[in-house]
Write a protein that holds these residues in place. Structure first.
Motif, PDB file in Angstrom:
ATOM      1  N   VAL A  24      48.098  56.199  37.134  1.00  0.00           N
ATOM      2  CA  VAL A  24      48.052  55.600  38.255  1.00  0.00           C
ATOM      3  C   VAL A  24      46.342  55.781  38.667  1.00  0.00           C
ATOM      4  N   ILE A  25      45.952  56.756  38.241  1.00  0.00           N
ATOM      5  CA  ILE A  25      43.825  57.345  37.733  1.00  0.00           C
ATOM      6  C   ILE A  25      43.837  55.394  36.556  1.00  0.00           C
ATOM      7  N   GLU A  26      44.422  55.877  35.804  1.00  0.00           N
ATOM      8  CA  GLU A  26      44.426  54.208  34.789  1.00  0.00           C
ATOM      9  C   GLU A  26      43.962  52.651  35.785  1.00  0.00           C
ATOM     10  N   ARG A  27      45.128  52.561  36.300  1.00  0.00           N
ATOM     11  CA  ARG A  27      45.428  51.406  37.300  1.00  0.00           C
ATOM     12  C   ARG A  27      44.352  51.693  38.122  1.00  0.00           C
ATOM     13  N   ALA A  28      43.514  53.059  38.918  1.00  0.00           N
ATOM     14  CA  ALA A  28      42.965  52.800  39.804  1.00  0.00           C
ATOM     15  C   ALA A  28      41.612  52.294  39.266  1.00  0.00           C
ATOM     16  N   SER A  29      41.359  52.913  38.529  1.00  0.00           N
ATOM     17  CA  SER A  29      40.208  52.332  37.591  1.00  0.00           C
ATOM     18  C   SER A  29      39.853  51.013  36.963  1.00  0.00           C
ATOM     19  N   ALA A  30      41.506  50.203  36.497  1.00  0.00           N
ATOM     20  CA  ALA A  30      41.244  48.764  36.353  1.00  0.00           C
ATOM     21  C   ALA A  30      40.965  48.720  37.544  1.00  0.00           C
ATOM     22  N   VAL A  31      41.488  48.412  38.762  1.00  0.00           N
ATOM     23  CA  VAL A  31      40.655  47.553  39.722  1.00  0.00           C
ATOM     24  C   VAL A  31      39.699  48.179  40.241  1.00  0.00           C
ATOM     25  N   LEU A  32      38.758  49.085  39.928  1.00  0.00           N
ATOM     26  CA  LEU A  32      37.613  49.348  40.344  1.00  0.00           C
ATOM     27  C   LEU A  32      36.652  48.071  39.471  1.00  0.00           C
ATOM     28  N   PHE A  33      36.593  48.685  38.042  1.00  0.00           N
ATOM     29  CA  PHE A  33      35.903  47.879  37.373  1.00  0.00           C
ATOM     30  C   PHE A  33      36.513  45.498  37.153  1.00  0.00           C
ATOM     31  N   ALA A  34      37.453  45.680  38.144  1.00  0.00           N
ATOM     32  CA  ALA A  34      37.212  43.935  38.193  1.00  0.00           C
ATOM     33  C   ALA A  34      36.717  43.289  38.852  1.00  0.00           C
ATOM     34  N   PHE A  35      35.532  44.061  39.679  1.00  0.00           N
ATOM     35  CA  PHE A  35      34.659  44.170  39.916  1.00  0.00           C
ATOM     36  C   PHE A  35      33.292  43.835  39.382  1.00  0.00           C
ATOM     37  N   THR A  36      32.636  42.992  39.575  1.00  0.00           N
ATOM     38  CA  THR A  36      31.346  42.922  38.887  1.00  0.00           C
ATOM     39  C   THR A  36      30.530  42.550  38.927  1.00  0.00           C
ATOM     40  N   VAL A  37      29.145  42.276  38.912  1.00  0.00           N
ATOM     41  CA  VAL A  37      27.697  41.629  38.683  1.00  0.00           C
ATOM     42  C   VAL A  37      27.921  40.721  39.596  1.00  0.00           C
ATOM     43  N   GLU A  38      28.437  39.716  38.718  1.00  0.00           N
ATOM     44  CA  GLU A  38      28.733  38.515  39.003  1.00  0.00           C
ATOM     45  C   GLU A  38      29.841  38.003  40.256  1.00  0.00           C
ATOM     46  N   GLN A  39      30.692  38.562  40.571  1.00  0.00           N
ATOM     47  CA  GLN A  39      31.578  38.075  41.529  1.00  0.00           C
ATOM     48  C   GLN A  39      31.948  39.721  42.135  1.00  0.00           C
ATOM     49  N   GLY A  67      44.607  38.447  45.082  1.00  0.00           N
ATOM     50  CA  GLY A  67      45.318  37.810  44.054  1.00  0.00           C
ATOM     51  C   GLY A  67      44.175  37.755  42.925  1.00  0.00           C
ATOM     52  N   GLU A  68      42.848  37.457  43.291  1.00  0.00           N
ATOM     53  CA  GLU A  68      42.152  37.827  42.428  1.00  0.00           C
ATOM     54  C   GLU A  68      41.875  39.380  41.203  1.00  0.00           C
ATOM     55  N   VAL A  69      41.927  40.350  42.454  1.00  0.00           N
ATOM     56  CA  VAL A  69      41.793  41.469  41.645  1.00  0.00           C
ATOM     57  C   VAL A  69      43.566  41.667  40.468  1.00  0.00           C
ATOM     58  N   ALA A  70      44.526  40.996  41.024  1.00  0.00           N
ATOM     59  CA  ALA A  70      45.459  40.768  40.343  1.00  0.00           C
ATOM     60  C   ALA A  70      45.483  40.414  39.267  1.00  0.00           C
ATOM     61  N   ARG A  71      44.843  39.298  39.362  1.00  0.00           N
ATOM     62  CA  ARG A  71      44.933  38.416  37.770  1.00  0.00           C
ATOM     63  C   ARG A  71      43.404  39.015  36.838  1.00  0.00           C
ATOM     64  N   ARG A  72      42.506  39.785  37.460  1.00  0.00           N
ATOM     65  CA  ARG A  72      41.961  41.002  36.737  1.00  0.00           C
ATOM     66  C   ARG A  72      42.531  41.306  35.573  1.00  0.00           C
ATOM     67  N   THR A  73      42.844  42.373  36.718  1.00  0.00           N
ATOM     68  CA  THR A  73      44.495  43.579  36.154  1.00  0.00           C
ATOM     69  C   THR A  73      45.317  43.517  35.403  1.00  0.00           C
ATOM     70  N   GLY A  74      46.245  42.433  36.078  1.00  0.00           N
ATOM     71  CA  GLY A  74      47.491  41.867  34.736  1.00  0.00           C
ATOM     72  C   GLY A  74      48.517  42.818  36.103  1.00  0.00           C
ATOM     73  N   LEU A  75      48.219  43.626  37.236  1.00  0.00           N
ATOM     74  CA  LEU A  75      49.147  44.808  38.216  1.00  0.00           C
ATOM     75  C   LEU A  75      49.581  43.239  38.713  1.00  0.00           C
ATOM     76  N   PRO A  76      50.724  44.110  39.368  1.00  0.00           N
ATOM     77  CA  PRO A  76      51.738  43.046  40.341  1.00  0.00           C
ATOM     78  C   PRO A  76      50.720  42.708  41.173  1.00  0.00           C
ATOM     79  N   ALA A  77      50.832  42.428  42.630  1.00  0.00           N
ATOM     80  CA  ALA A  77      50.510  42.128  43.689  1.00  0.00           C
ATOM     81  C   ALA A  77      50.624  43.395  44.401  1.00  0.00           C
ATOM     82  N   SER A  78      51.775  43.853  44.632  1.00  0.00           N
ATOM     83  CA  SER A  78      52.202  44.661  45.279  1.00  0.00           C
ATOM     84  C   SER A  78      51.555  46.389  45.012  1.00  0.00           C
TER      85      SER A  78
END
Length: 272
Positions: A23-38, A44-55
């Motif tokens: 869970v911690i790894e997946r939560a970290s992946a979600v946080l790191f999906a955000f960047t200065v550029e975006q 949907g964008e977070v799901a695509r960037r992390t490769g995790l299911p939308a649910s």
């Protein structure tokens, strides 16, 4: 709502991991999906960037929002990182030791180009050398940690001076400038013109201005606010720095300084 799920054990490549760790790894992946550029993303964008299911992403975003690490715009429904994360980051950045972080990059650039690397900061009396890495050669630059040089005569000093405001420069620099060699700047207008070029290019040079037999190139080290906090230089006996070697040394020092800047949290610290 806590960031947790029912404890379980899952397999990944034959390795068992505790469900809470996953869970911690997946939560970290979600946080790191955000960047200065975006800085703002939809579900949907977070799901695509992390490769995790939308649910899964939806559940994690709800939990991260509930603990104040993520915010959701009520109109656009898009997510962004909260200022609470910035507060946590500032706590970590207060403990950053630029010398410790720079050593690996300095050693790497010394190994790469076969010349000495230096880290320096500005003091009221000039530029002080904080760290040195030396190549395994018999003829080398003899500057040591703790040495102090007039800032306007060194490549590192020019980088650091270029970061000052006009008022700070006026208070610090007064004619006649003290010359270390016959190549040193003694004209304040000439020095200020060069500092303008350094400010624009992010690179400074010194050809025999601090010592008649040494030359150097330097680039700024920036912190998380994009403020210049130090300078990193490559220095060598002048006979080992022919004109055609300057681009290679310049690229190397800019890359090394950018690597340290990234460790200090500088956004968009790109190598040349």
């Amino acid at each position: 709502m806590p960031l947790s799920e029912t404890p379980s054990t899952e397999r990944n490549g034959g390795t068992e991991r505790n469900g809470a760790s996953a869970v911690i790894e997946r939560a970290s992946a979600v946080l790191f999906a955000f960047t200065v550029e975006q800085p703002e993303l939809g579900l949907g964008e977070v799901a695509r960037r992390t490769g995790l299911p939308a649910s899964t992403v939806r559940r994690l975003l709800v939990q991260l929002t509930s603990v104040g690490l993520v915010e959701q715009d009520p109109e656009t429904q898009r997510y962004s990182l909260s200022l609470r994360l910035a507060q946590l980051g500032s706590v970590a950045l207060e403990r950053v030791d630029v010398i410790r972080l720079a050593r690996a990059a300095m050693q790497e650039v010394t190994d790469q180009v076969g010349e000495a690397a230096f880290l320096g900061q500005l003091t009221p009396h000039g530029v002080v050398y904080l760290a040195v890495t030396q190549p395994p050669v018999s003829v080398r630059v003899t500057t040591r940690v703790g040495d102090l040089r007039p800032a306007h005569t060194t490549a590192m000093g020019k980088v650091l001076l270029a970061a000052l405001s006009p008022e700070e420069l006026r208070l610090r620099l007064q004619e006649p400038l003290v010359a270390s060699t016959n190549r040193s700047h003694v004209s304040l207008p000439d020095l200020l013109a060069e500092l303008g070029e350094v400010r624009a290019s992010g690179l400074a040079t010194n050809f025999g201005e601090a010592h008649p037999e040494y030359s150097s190139v330097a680039a700024p080290v920036l912190d998380h606010r994009r403020q210049t906090v130090a300078a990193l230089a490559i220095s060598a006996p002048t006979y080992r720095v022919p004109e055609d070697a300057l681009p290679r040394l310049s690229r190397a020092v800019v890359a090394a300084a950018a690597a340290v800047s990234q460790q200090l949290g500088c956004p968009l610290a790109h190598t040349a």
